[in-house]
Write a protein that holds these residues in place. Structure first.
Motif, PDB file in Angstrom:
ATOM      1  N   ILE A  54     -15.030   8.091  12.373  1.00  0.00           N
ATOM      2  CA  ILE A  54     -14.486   9.081  11.459  1.00  0.00           C
ATOM      3  C   ILE A  54     -13.279   9.720  12.103  1.00  0.00           C
ATOM      4  O   ILE A  54     -13.298  10.069  13.273  1.00  0.00           O
ATOM      5  CB  ILE A  54     -15.542  10.158  11.134  1.00  0.00           C
ATOM      6  CG1 ILE A  54     -16.840   9.474  10.704  1.00  0.00           C
ATOM      7  CG2 ILE A  54     -15.069  11.095  10.057  1.00  0.00           C
ATOM      8  CD1 ILE A  54     -17.980  10.422  10.509  1.00  0.00           C
ATOM      9  N   ALA A  83     -23.281  13.369   6.598  1.00  0.00           N
ATOM     10  CA  ALA A  83     -22.065  12.581   6.383  1.00  0.00           C
ATOM     11  C   ALA A  83     -22.355  11.617   5.240  1.00  0.00           C
ATOM     12  O   ALA A  83     -23.510  11.414   4.869  1.00  0.00           O
ATOM     13  CB  ALA A  83     -21.660  11.822   7.640  1.00  0.00           C
ATOM     14  N   GLY A  84     -21.294  11.016   4.700  1.00  0.00           N
ATOM     15  CA  GLY A  84     -21.484   9.998   3.669  1.00  0.00           C
ATOM     16  C   GLY A  84     -21.149  10.473   2.269  1.00  0.00           C
ATOM     17  O   GLY A  84     -20.640  11.585   2.062  1.00  0.00           O
ATOM     18  N   GLU A  85     -21.432   9.598   1.304  1.00  0.00           N
ATOM     19  CA  GLU A  85     -21.070   9.850  -0.092  1.00  0.00           C
ATOM     20  C   GLU A  85     -21.837  11.025  -0.675  1.00  0.00           C
ATOM     21  O   GLU A  85     -23.044  11.174  -0.447  1.00  0.00           O
ATOM     22  CB  GLU A  85     -21.344   8.601  -0.936  1.00  0.00           C
ATOM     23  CG  GLU A  85     -20.529   7.382  -0.556  1.00  0.00           C
ATOM     24  CD  GLU A  85     -20.891   6.175  -1.404  1.00  0.00           C
ATOM     25  OE1 GLU A  85     -21.621   6.359  -2.412  1.00  0.00           O
ATOM     26  OE2 GLU A  85     -20.457   5.072  -1.064  1.00  0.00           O
ATOM     27  N   THR A 105     -25.939  12.311  -1.039  1.00  0.00           N
ATOM     28  CA  THR A 105     -26.382  13.654  -0.639  1.00  0.00           C
ATOM     29  C   THR A 105     -27.109  14.336  -1.786  1.00  0.00           C
ATOM     30  O   THR A 105     -28.185  14.929  -1.610  1.00  0.00           O
ATOM     31  CB  THR A 105     -25.175  14.502  -0.213  1.00  0.00           C
ATOM     32  OG1 THR A 105     -24.574  13.919   0.949  1.00  0.00           O
ATOM     33  CG2 THR A 105     -25.581  15.940   0.088  1.00  0.00           C
ATOM     34  N   ALA A 134     -24.253  18.839  10.161  1.00  0.00           N
ATOM     35  CA  ALA A 134     -23.068  18.288   9.506  1.00  0.00           C
ATOM     36  C   ALA A 134     -22.023  17.806  10.503  1.00  0.00           C
ATOM     37  O   ALA A 134     -21.756  18.457  11.517  1.00  0.00           O
ATOM     38  CB  ALA A 134     -22.458  19.344   8.596  1.00  0.00           C
ATOM     39  N   THR A 138     -15.756  16.134  10.157  1.00  0.00           N
ATOM     40  CA  THR A 138     -14.823  15.446   9.269  1.00  0.00           C
ATOM     41  C   THR A 138     -15.400  15.283   7.868  1.00  0.00           C
ATOM     42  O   THR A 138     -14.661  15.242   6.887  1.00  0.00           O
ATOM     43  CB  THR A 138     -14.435  14.075   9.845  1.00  0.00           C
ATOM     44  OG1 THR A 138     -15.622  13.366  10.227  1.00  0.00           O
ATOM     45  CG2 THR A 138     -13.554  14.242  11.071  1.00  0.00           C
ATOM     46  N   TRP A 139     -16.725  15.200   7.765  1.00  0.00           N
ATOM     47  CA  TRP A 139     -17.366  15.190   6.439  1.00  0.00           C
ATOM     48  C   TRP A 139     -17.179  16.530   5.765  1.00  0.00           C
ATOM     49  O   TRP A 139     -16.897  16.602   4.567  1.00  0.00           O
ATOM     50  CB  TRP A 139     -18.845  14.867   6.604  1.00  0.00           C
ATOM     51  CG  TRP A 139     -19.643  14.839   5.338  1.00  0.00           C
ATOM     52  CD1 TRP A 139     -19.518  13.942   4.302  1.00  0.00           C
ATOM     53  CD2 TRP A 139     -20.713  15.718   4.962  1.00  0.00           C
ATOM     54  NE1 TRP A 139     -20.439  14.215   3.307  1.00  0.00           N
ATOM     55  CE2 TRP A 139     -21.186  15.303   3.691  1.00  0.00           C
ATOM     56  CE3 TRP A 139     -21.320  16.808   5.573  1.00  0.00           C
ATOM     57  CZ2 TRP A 139     -22.232  15.952   3.032  1.00  0.00           C
ATOM     58  CZ3 TRP A 139     -22.372  17.452   4.923  1.00  0.00           C
ATOM     59  CH2 TRP A 139     -22.806  17.023   3.659  1.00  0.00           C
ATOM     60  N   SER A 182     -13.534  16.617   4.506  1.00  0.00           N
ATOM     61  CA  SER A 182     -13.193  15.705   3.415  1.00  0.00           C
ATOM     62  C   SER A 182     -14.044  15.917   2.170  1.00  0.00           C
ATOM     63  O   SER A 182     -13.609  15.619   1.054  1.00  0.00           O
ATOM     64  CB  SER A 182     -13.319  14.248   3.874  1.00  0.00           C
ATOM     65  OG  SER A 182     -14.670  13.943   4.201  1.00  0.00           O
ATOM     66  N   SER A 183     -15.276  16.410   2.352  1.00  0.00           N
ATOM     67  CA  SER A 183     -16.208  16.570   1.226  1.00  0.00           C
ATOM     68  C   SER A 183     -16.913  17.925   1.311  1.00  0.00           C
ATOM     69  O   SER A 183     -18.128  17.990   1.487  1.00  0.00           O
ATOM     70  CB  SER A 183     -17.242  15.433   1.231  1.00  0.00           C
ATOM     71  OG  SER A 183     -16.635  14.159   1.216  1.00  0.00           O
ATOM     72  N   GLY A 232     -26.235   9.819   4.369  1.00  0.00           N
ATOM     73  CA  GLY A 232     -25.288   8.846   3.838  1.00  0.00           C
ATOM     74  C   GLY A 232     -25.770   7.420   3.756  1.00  0.00           C
ATOM     75  O   GLY A 232     -24.950   6.486   3.805  1.00  0.00           O
TER      76      GLY A 232
END
Length: 251
Positions: A13, A75-77, A81, A99, A102-103, A106-107, A221
């Protein structure tokens, strides 16, 4: 994620930056003293506080209560989640989400969903690098950057820190977590193996190793986590084990 079975660097990441800080407002100038008054004295200098000592590592609780902590690497989509959080809610289960920074960047809606669902939040480094092989300064930066992004998005740094790519924290990781303000590092005694995306039954068998007081490592994720979670939660209920936040487990 863990290094004890030879796996390194699962997540690649990129890095970003969010730094929180504060300043000190200088005191107002004192009025001039009349000529007959003694000269004003200079206020004493305040010594900055020393860095915090090493964090304490938590692996499993010995409270004796029939509780376990399901902890998720964040992390992840977002769709995955949301499905994990929905399943937890359906079963009345609480969890702790550590957490990745970077997740968060970005999200950001992901950690807000976690918070709004009443779950506990923690810090899992900024970029999920091989923390144990970093020098202390970059290691501290990894912890602090994620801490500051958590504070920006949720109003606080999170309850725990968890090292990346290792089941147990090293002495250096404990020391740097303490410098970043974390008194407790949350390791774990049970790996669900969901990060390998196996069949759901394999995840259920791995989690079956949990006992009262266990801390179980899982991931937001991965589709395999979503597929296995209903069975995992039913299995725990059948054994009389209640999933609670890590903060509750170690209270």
């Amino acid at each position: 994620m863990r290094r004890e079975i030879g796996r390194r660097g699962i997540l690649g990441i990129g890095l970003g930056m969010a730094v929180a800080g504060c300043g000190t407002t200088p005191p107002p100038a004192a009025p001039s003293a009349p000529p007959s008054s003694p000269p004003a004295t200079t206020p004493p200098t305040t010594t900055p506080p020393a860095p915090a000592g090493p964090a304490r590592q938590l692996i499993r609780s010995e409270s004796g209560r029939p509780e376990i902590a399901l902890t998720f690497h964040g992390a992840g989509e977002l769709s995955l989640t949301r499905r994990v959080l929905d399943l937890l809610a359906q079963h009345g289960a609480q969890a702790t989400v550590l957490a990745v920074g970077t997740w968060l960047a970005s999200s950001p809606d992901g950690i807000r969903m976690v918070r709004d669902g009443g779950h506990e939040i923690g810090n899992h480094t900024w970029s999920h690098g091989d923390l144990a092989h970093m020098e202390p300064n970059p290691m501290l930066t990894e912890i602090e950057r994620c801490r500051d992004e958590l504070a920006r998005l949720t109003g606080g740094p999170g309850t725990f820190f968890r090292q990346s790519q290792g089941q147990y924290a090293t002495a250096t990781e404990l020391a740097e977590a303490g410098k970043a303000g974390y008194g407790r590092v949350l390791s774990y005694d049970v790996d669900s193996l969901d990060w390998t995306d196996p069949a759901p039954d394999r995840i259920r068998r791995a989690v079956a190793a949990a006992r009262a007081g266990s801390v179980v490592s899982m991931h937001l994720g991965h589709a395999a986590t979503v597929a296995a979670l209903p069975g995992v939660l039913s299995d725990l209920a059948g054994r009389g084990l209640t999933p609670v936040t890590a903060g509750r487990l170690f209270a």
